[in-house]
Design an enzyme around this catalytic site. Sequence first.
Site, PDB file in Angstrom:
ATOM      1  N   SER A 237       0.837  -1.203   0.000  1.00  0.00           N
ATOM      2  CA  SER A 237       0.000   0.000   0.000  1.00  0.00           C
ATOM      3  C   SER A 237       0.871   1.253   0.000  1.00  0.00           C
ATOM      4  CB  SER A 237      -0.919   0.024   1.233  1.00  0.00           C
ATOM      5  OG  SER A 237      -2.211  -0.400   0.905  1.00  0.00           O
TER       6      SER A 237
ATOM      7  N   PHE B  55      -3.209  10.266  -0.850  1.00  0.00           N
ATOM      8  CA  PHE B  55      -4.113  10.523  -1.981  1.00  0.00           C
ATOM      9  C   PHE B  55      -5.527  10.689  -1.450  1.00  0.00           C
ATOM     10  CE2 PHE B  55      -6.832   8.727  -5.426  1.00  0.00           C
ATOM     11  CZ  PHE B  55      -6.417   9.470  -6.523  1.00  0.00           C
TER      12      PHE B  55
ATOM     13  N   LEU C 226      -9.116  11.002  -2.215  1.00  0.00           N
ATOM     14  CA  LEU C 226     -10.250  10.900  -3.142  1.00  0.00           C
ATOM     15  C   LEU C 226     -11.499  10.385  -2.433  1.00  0.00           C
ATOM     16  CD1 LEU C 226     -11.281  11.088  -6.085  1.00  0.00           C
ATOM     17  CD2 LEU C 226     -10.573   8.701  -6.384  1.00  0.00           C
TER      18      LEU C 226
ATOM     19  N   GLU D 291     -14.437   9.602   0.071  1.00  0.00           N
ATOM     20  CA  GLU D 291     -15.119  10.399   1.083  1.00  0.00           C
ATOM     21  C   GLU D 291     -16.057   9.519   1.906  1.00  0.00           C
ATOM     22  OE1 GLU D 291     -15.166  14.560  -1.494  1.00  0.00           O
ATOM     23  OE2 GLU D 291     -17.072  13.578  -1.014  1.00  0.00           O
TER      24      GLU D 291
ATOM     25  N   ILE E 285      -7.792   6.855   4.010  1.00  0.00           N
ATOM     26  CA  ILE E 285      -6.655   7.325   3.221  1.00  0.00           C
ATOM     27  C   ILE E 285      -5.361   6.748   3.798  1.00  0.00           C
ATOM     28  CG2 ILE E 285      -5.491   9.344   2.300  1.00  0.00           C
ATOM     29  CD1 ILE E 285      -8.484   9.085   1.516  1.00  0.00           C
TER      30      ILE E 285
ATOM     31  N   CYS F  69      -5.075   7.710 -12.094  1.00  0.00           N
ATOM     32  CA  CYS F  69      -4.162   7.379 -10.999  1.00  0.00           C
ATOM     33  C   CYS F  69      -4.539   6.036 -10.382  1.00  0.00           C
ATOM     34  CB  CYS F  69      -4.201   8.466  -9.928  1.00  0.00           C
ATOM     35  SG  CYS F  69      -3.793  10.128 -10.519  1.00  0.00           S
TER      36      CYS F  69
ATOM     37  N   ARG G  90      -4.005   0.068  -9.093  1.00  0.00           N
ATOM     38  CA  ARG G  90      -4.593  -1.247  -9.358  1.00  0.00           C
ATOM     39  C   ARG G  90      -3.566  -2.172 -10.018  1.00  0.00           C
ATOM     40  NH1 ARG G  90     -10.208   1.421 -11.708  1.00  0.00           N
ATOM     41  NH2 ARG G  90     -11.176   1.792  -9.663  1.00  0.00           N
TER      42      ARG G  90
ATOM     43  N   GLU H 272      -9.442   0.558  -4.085  1.00  0.00           N
ATOM     44  CA  GLU H 272      -9.069   0.765  -5.493  1.00  0.00           C
ATOM     45  C   GLU H 272     -10.068   0.087  -6.429  1.00  0.00           C
ATOM     46  OE1 GLU H 272      -7.034   2.907  -5.440  1.00  0.00           O
ATOM     47  OE2 GLU H 272      -5.646   2.585  -3.779  1.00  0.00           O
TER      48      GLU H 272
ATOM     49  N   ASP I 202     -16.991  -5.951  -7.230  1.00  0.00           N
ATOM     50  CA  ASP I 202     -18.192  -5.709  -8.047  1.00  0.00           C
ATOM     51  C   ASP I 202     -17.980  -4.578  -9.052  1.00  0.00           C
ATOM     52  OD1 ASP I 202     -19.584  -7.717  -6.818  1.00  0.00           O
ATOM     53  OD2 ASP I 202     -20.701  -6.413  -5.453  1.00  0.00           O
TER      54      ASP I 202
END
Length: 393
Positions: free
Chosen positions: A96, A134, A136, A138, A168, A245, A250, A370, A374
Amino acid sequence: MFRGVDFYNVDELLSDEDRLVRSAVREFLEKEIVPLIVDAWHEEKPLNFHELGRKFGELGMLGAFIPEEYGCPGMSYTSFGIICQEVERVDSALRSFVAVTSGLVMYPIWQYGSEEQKKKWLPKLAKGEIIGCFGLTEPNHGSDPGSMETTARREGDEWVLNGTKTWITEADVADIAVVWARDVEDGKIKGFIVEKGMQGFQQYSLTKKGSMRAGGVGEIGLVNCRVPEENRLPEARGLRAPLSCLNQARYGISWGAIGAAMDCYETALNYTKERKQFGAPLASFQLVQEKLVKMLIEITKGQLLCWRLGRLMDEGRATTEQISLAKKNNVRVARFCARTARELLGANGISLDYSPIRHMANIESVYTYEGTDDIHTLILGRAITGLQAFRRE
């Protein structure tokens, strides 16, 4: 020293540089990280990534695929993948850190930043002198980042950011955060480099986790956080930027997950060959051999996926869908191998003296972040049918 799992001679497909990188990283991990990881995980006391980051930097493990002109290693994507495989073989929190630093912090600065931003931040990140995160996800928006609520409002030469980012990696210890927010004027998603200590920038740690306990995970608060215009990523225009990104991260996961699977397989194989029941090694029984064979088959298929995807990444031809397929498949492989290895170890399978139970818990996070399993299914479904199923219009 870990020998590796290579039933299809994938080693022959690797370059000399790839193998040298793997040997150096493996030796370092065995010597300096393996002795620390169990206690860090058990006690939920994250490893000191400010200290480890510098050591990772010395080995060229951070931003491996970014050009040397920015103080980075300038390696191939395949070498980067091998690094991710080796670190996740030890613990997912290590991968990670490497994948977030490389793919979610350094990559957007490299691709969407100004020359000044690249020269200022990339060498420091590559050397592990600073830690990035990073922003992103929320609290209300994980799989649907396009609905993000974090806002950015221009006021002269500054931007005022408001919102919360959660789950995060390294948020609590990061020196900078690449934060994504919606411009209240034009509605477009924009990227910002937010520095520790900036007015209104708050960092928190999330604890009492049942997974990823050897690494830090946290939350970012932005309360009228003032960020200068010079810290905005000028080439990031719209949601496509942060999603690109995610592809980088991934990709790293697809290799890393196979590393975890390899460790589970090797642990189970060695254990069942040594452990005797009913007067014979466990590995001599048909049911046990079937489980080991299934693990080996899935790992081998995952290794070949990684190798081919690495070559496509090096050629700049890998698609989002190809990356999604590898992430989805290989995390499933790791999940299966961790569970199967735990079964084969019997009662010892729940002991932290053996790695499968730790991998088993960590992979539950990897299975979700990431892009959930599904979500990757829907990405692939859209690719093969031409019809999106993310929402009903």
